[in-house]
Every structure is written in structure tokens, then in C-alpha cells.
Design a protein around this motif. Structure first.
Motif, mmCIF file in Angstrom:
data_model
loop_
_atom_site.group_PDB
_atom_site.id
_atom_site.type_symbol
_atom_site.label_atom_id
_atom_site.label_comp_id
_atom_site.label_asym_id
_atom_site.label_seq_id
_atom_site.Cartn_x
_atom_site.Cartn_y
_atom_site.Cartn_z
ATOM 1 N N ALA A 95 2.406 -0.351 10.909
ATOM 2 C CA ALA A 95 2.656 1.018 10.169
ATOM 3 C C ALA A 95 2.485 0.587 8.775
ATOM 4 N N LEU A 99 -0.458 1.667 5.958
ATOM 5 C CA LEU A 99 -0.266 2.557 4.651
ATOM 6 C C LEU A 99 -0.702 1.687 3.497
ATOM 7 N N LEU A 100 -0.563 0.235 3.608
ATOM 8 C CA LEU A 100 -0.947 -0.291 2.478
ATOM 9 C C LEU A 100 -2.660 -0.865 2.522
ATOM 10 N N HIS B 5 10.255 -2.750 1.470
ATOM 11 C CA HIS B 5 9.090 -2.542 1.324
ATOM 12 C C HIS B 5 8.806 -0.793 0.763
ATOM 13 N N ALA B 8 6.525 -0.551 -2.334
ATOM 14 C CA ALA B 8 5.135 -0.641 -2.023
ATOM 15 C C ALA B 8 4.436 0.588 -1.435
ATOM 16 N N ILE B 9 5.127 0.870 -0.375
ATOM 17 C CA ILE B 9 4.469 2.177 0.361
ATOM 18 C C ILE B 9 4.714 3.654 -0.496
ATOM 19 N N ALA B 12 1.751 2.919 -2.889
ATOM 20 C CA ALA B 12 0.326 3.122 -2.227
ATOM 21 C C ALA B 12 0.068 4.483 -1.876
ATOM 22 N N GLU B 15 -1.720 5.807 -4.754
ATOM 23 C CA GLU B 15 -3.163 5.460 -5.010
ATOM 24 C C GLU B 15 -4.113 6.477 -5.232
ATOM 25 N N THR B 27 2.715 12.398 3.372
ATOM 26 C CA THR B 27 1.659 11.338 3.304
ATOM 27 C C THR B 27 1.899 10.201 4.226
ATOM 28 N N ILE B 28 3.269 9.535 3.896
ATOM 29 C CA ILE B 28 3.667 8.466 4.546
ATOM 30 C C ILE B 28 3.912 8.607 5.912
ATOM 31 N N GLY B 31 0.260 8.760 7.606
ATOM 32 C CA GLY B 31 -0.328 7.703 7.300
ATOM 33 C C GLY B 31 0.152 6.748 8.443
ATOM 34 N N SER B 32 1.433 6.660 8.735
ATOM 35 C CA SER B 32 2.047 5.690 9.536
ATOM 36 C C SER B 32 2.158 6.277 11.062
ATOM 37 N N PHE B 36 7.226 6.188 10.288
ATOM 38 C CA PHE B 36 8.219 6.320 8.805
ATOM 39 C C PHE B 36 8.457 7.885 8.526
ATOM 40 N N LEU B 82 1.644 -2.610 -7.501
ATOM 41 C CA LEU B 82 1.048 -2.301 -6.127
ATOM 42 C C LEU B 82 0.188 -3.492 -5.625
ATOM 43 N N ARG B 86 1.298 -5.924 -2.343
ATOM 44 C CA ARG B 86 0.342 -6.078 -1.441
ATOM 45 C C ARG B 86 0.437 -7.384 -0.971
ATOM 46 N N TRP B 89 3.576 -8.493 0.589
ATOM 47 C CA TRP B 89 3.520 -7.924 2.139
ATOM 48 C C TRP B 89 2.698 -8.924 2.934
#
Lengths: 108, 108
Positions: A95, A99-100, B5, B8-9, B12, B15, B27-28, B31-32, B36, B82, B86, B89
Motif C-alpha cells: 500500500a 501511494l509513494l 510513514h 510521507a503518505i 505524496a 504532489e 485520496t489515500i 490509492g491504497s 489505509f 517528500l 521516499r 522508505w
DNA sequence: TTCCATACCTAGTGATACTAGGTATGGAAG
DNA sequence: CTTCCATACCTAGTATCACTAGGTATGGAA
């Protein structure tokens, strides 16, 4: 910061067989190519927590003419927990990758 | 638990352009693939923290006949942060993969 | 005998994400 | 028109976690 995945990492370090705290730290350090050089104050409490939770068992070893060591082993519940944690890590990292931009995320 | 994290999420998620809190959560989540589904009590304080740190800027938008929204944008420092996150991560997940057997770890 | 590496431990700290509340508005349903 | 839901924001308090910063003790090397 190990971000909640310390338990999985410690359990995994014991998958190859029993080990004591100091050796576990070394195993993790080398296995991560020095990315995780964990202080004792991180690992020992984690071991106690995992034993308390029934995922590890421990026994004192006093080799003749050697330092006492507390050897930890995975219990059955510990192996099961490790399998769960591995799956959780897979979902989690997948996940975050999505997202990243592990797949693709930034506009061209 | 997002295990450190979250920043970062969230960065992102911004972005692709400015967005407001509620939209960021969506969005999160999408996107996941629903991995999440963050509560507001997680995201709003994070946005405030990131703005405080200079990584985001915000402005109230009150579209005529619409609800007020606080729109967040990445600052230059935010974009740089960011990029750092990344990389962090990548190192982190690579190390965990190695320890958990992403490469290979279990005895045959 | 002095010092370092090994080997264990814990109390306290700072950060983090979450729970559990609360406020307010626009639009739909009745 | 009023009631309710989804949107949209917020915060105080809490639990957990990894870490800092100490401490103890022993075996072997210098």
C-alpha cells in the motif's frame, strides 16, 4: 524508528533457531546491512514483551566458564504470529509503495 | 498504525496539486485500495504538524454557496522532504524485506 | 590490574497515531 | 420546514512504541 515492525523482525531473527539478546541484535544488524543497528534498550524490552505475550519462551544458559545468557525461542504462537506479521507487512508495504509511487504516482 | 510513514503518505497525496483534508483522506483510501482508511483525528493533526514544519501551506477557500475548506499545498521544503521520505522508505522497506525473507530467509 | 567487549536490565522521555468527542453547513427526504 | 445525513473542520486526552541514558556484572586481553 522501527515503526511497529520490530516484533516481526525479532520473531524472524529467531526463526533460524534459539538465540540470546545480543546475538539477535547482531543478526538484525547484519541481515539489514547495517540499516537497523538497534540499541539494547529497544530489543530487550521487546523480547520481554513478546515473551509476556507468549510468542517467545526463554531459559538461562550458563555454559561452564562462560557468561550467563538468556536464550529465546519461538513458541508455536510465535511462529503463527510471525506468519501474520509477514502478511501484514506485505499488505502494508504494498500500500505504501502504491501511494509513494512504487507503481507510478508522479505526473509526467 | 501507520508507523511513522504518515507524513510521507500525506505529502505524496498533495504532489498532484492542492487539496483539502477530507479529499486527502479519500485520496489515500482509494490509492491504497482501502488499506489505509485514516480517521480525521489522524490526518488533521498531521496536516497541522506538517504546516508548522513548513512543509505545507494552507489557505481557506470559501466557494460561493459552498462549505469552507482549508486547501493545503506542498511547499518547496515539502517537495524536498517528500523526496527524502521516499528514499528513507526505500531503504527501510528493503531492509525489512531482507529480514522477513523478501529475498529469502526461511530454511528449506 | 585495568580496561574493553560481552551480556543483561530498567526508568523515564518524546513522538505518534488513534479514540472520542465536539462544531457547523449544505442538500436531500419527509 | 424540519429533520437527517454527508461533508468538513477541529482538539483533548490516551496508549503504545522505540529510544535515551543510565546501571550491573563477567571474561579475556593488554
Amino acid at each position: 524508528m522501527l515503526k511497529g515492525h520490530l516484533d516481526a523482525i525479532v520473531l524472524a531473527a529467531l526463526e533460524g533457531g534459539p538465540a540470546h539478546g545480543y546475538a539477535i541484535i547482531e543478526t538484525i544488524r547484519r541481515g539489514s546491512t547495517d540499516t537497523f543497528d538497534l540499541p539494547e534498550g529497544t530489543v530487550y524490552p521487546a523480547l520481554h514483551r513478546l515473551e509476556e505475550a507468549g510468542l517467545l519462551s526463554s531459559a538461562w544458559m550458563v555454559p561452564p566458564g562462560g557468561r550467563r545468557r538468556r536464550m529465546y525461542s519461538l513458541t508455536k504462537a510465535g511462529s503463527a504470529a510471525l506468519a501474520d506479521r509477514r502478511k501484514a507487512w506485505g499488505r502494508f508495504s504494498h500500500a505504501v509503495d502504491a501511494l509513494l509511487g512504487g507503481g507510478r504516482a508522479w505526473p509526467a
